[in-house]
Design a protein around this motif. Structure first.
Motif, PDB file in Angstrom:
ATOM      1  N   GLN A 271      47.191  30.911  34.059  1.00 32.70           N
ATOM      2  CA  GLN A 271      47.811  29.821  34.808  1.00 32.70           C
ATOM      3  C   GLN A 271      49.329  29.961  34.851  1.00 32.70           C
ATOM      4  O   GLN A 271      49.953  29.694  35.888  1.00 32.70           O
TER       5      GLN A 271
ATOM      6  N   GLN B 269      50.225  32.326  37.414  1.00 31.43           N
ATOM      7  CA  GLN B 269      49.838  31.885  38.759  1.00 31.43           C
ATOM      8  C   GLN B 269      49.089  32.999  39.510  1.00 31.43           C
ATOM      9  O   GLN B 269      49.439  33.392  40.628  1.00 31.43           O
TER      10      GLN B 269
ATOM     11  N   GLN C  67      46.423  35.172  41.571  1.00 29.44           N
ATOM     12  CA  GLN C  67      45.673  34.997  42.809  1.00 29.44           C
ATOM     13  C   GLN C  67      44.768  36.213  43.013  1.00 29.44           C
ATOM     14  O   GLN C  67      45.120  37.321  42.597  1.00 29.44           O
TER      15      GLN C  67
END
Length: 386
Positions: free
Chosen positions: A164, A167, A169
């Motif tokens: 997290q 971040q 993706q």
């Protein structure tokens, strides 16, 4: 023929020994530790000349004498917590450790050639041994216990925390510097759909991880971090910076800088010390992590100067106490299977390692930091969502 020792010399020697023992006991009593006391953290002294040995060689003698059975404490973690919380070692100035201090300050003990020593000495002990002590993913770093009840939960929470903060993706390419047995890489690939490249200096770790995660888009390399040149969307380094050394902090940051894309994020997870000018523990250096060194917060800042923007800094060092105690419990339960192979001296060494470190984190003598860094600063600011 040697001349006989006079009664006067014997008396003088006895008086000196008596004074040393009295001073030794008075130091311990300041932190509520008794010699041959009845409480679980009290020191059971089994060698009469141990105080002299400790005053000469400090922590090295304390650890070696424990390995040799010259003293004991039922709860070593509590023994070290009391000593370190009140900074008792600062009052002992070992007379024979100056060579260790000079070597750690003057020489680069983590050159490319020497960097492989810790892999062979520590991480290549055997995967079977570590599998009994660690969680199912073989995560050999501090867990995150905020909402966790078990070691498995704490380690998964730590991996999720890192993902997290980065971040992540789907489709991102991630570099793991010091990937260990691949715990972060496997978790990130399974839960966030990223592709990972990991480097480690341990043959055992590389072989185990390749077999365990052959079904995932992961690449494990037996490689020194200084050899990496590709660029990545994200970089993570969990529990490896402790092996870099002060002479190489800047080089390490330069490697991370050249390998990170301009809009990328870099998470550095490392144990740290409170004092910049302190030297590595000589016992840990000799028996557990050869050539290791904990960084101070200012040293990391200096190394990142003009290379990175510090976006976030998170200290959860107290969680390492719980992690180490969980490892110790697993180690004790599994020990009968390894006793004949590794022997009593190894058992005492490993117990001393785990419990002394647990006491140190409990005393807040050492810390656990997670840094999030960017090359140009995150536009609008970095916002931690956890």
């Amino acid at each position: 023929m040697a001349s006989p020792i006079s009664k006067k010399d014997k008396k003088h020697s006895y008086l000196n020994q008596s004074r040393i023992h009295q001073y030794f006991q008075s130091l311990l009593s300041e932190v509520d530790i008794q010699v041959n006391g009845k409480r679980p953290w009290d020191m059971q002294l089994k060698a009469p000349k141990l105080p002299e040995r400790i005053f000469a060689n400090g922590n090295l003698a304390l650890g070696e004498s424990y390995m040799e059975g010259e003293w004991d404490a039922e709860h070593l973690d509590q023994f070290f917590y009391r000593m370190l919380r009140h900074r008792l070692p600062d009052k002992v100035k070992p007379s024979k450790l100056w060579t260790h201090v000079l070597k750690t300050r003057l020489f680069n003990r983590q050159t490319y050639k020497k960097a492989w020593q810790v892999g062979e000495h520590h991480y290549d002990l055997g995967n079977d041994f570590y599998q009994t002590m660690l969680d199912s993913r073989m995560t050999y770093t501090c867990g995150y216990w905020k909402n966790a009840m078990t070691l498995e939960q704490a380690q998964e929470a730590k991996l999720e925390l890192i993902c997290q903060k980065l971040q992540l993706q789907p489709g991102m390419r991630v570099l793991d510097i010091g990937c260990g047995w691949g715990s972060f890489m496997s978790y990130a690939a399974e839960h966030y759909g990223v592709k990972c490249v990991g480097v480690t200096i341990s043959k055992e770790q590389t072989e185990w991880a390749k077999k365990r995660y052959s079904h995932l888009d992961l690449e494990f390399r037996l490689q020194d971090y200084r050899q990496i040149s590709e660029q990545f969307d994200r970089i993570v380094s969990v529990g490896m910076f402790e092996h870099v050394g002060r002479k190489n902090y800047r080089d390490y940051m330069q490697v991370a800088h050249r390998c990170l894309k301009d809009n990328g994020l870099f998470l550095l997870h490392t144990i740290g010390k409170n004092q910049r000018d302190s030297y590595p523990d000589p016992w840990i250096d000799k028996y557990i992590f050869p050539n290791g060194e904990l960084p101070a917060i200012g040293q990391i800042g200096d190394a990142a100067d003009k290379l990175f923007v510090i976006e976030d800094l998170h200290n959860f060092g107290a969680d390492y106490d719980k992690t180490l105690m969980a490892w110790h419990e697993n180690f004790e339960q599994a020990w009968p299977a390894f006793a004949d192979q590794l022997g009593e001296k190894f058992y005492r060494m490993w117990r001393y390692y785990l419990l002394s470190c647990a006491g140190a984190f409990r005393a807040r003598d050492i810390q656990l930091w997670q840094w999030v860094l960017s090359k140009q600063g995150v536009e609008g600011g970095y916002h931690r969502i956890c």
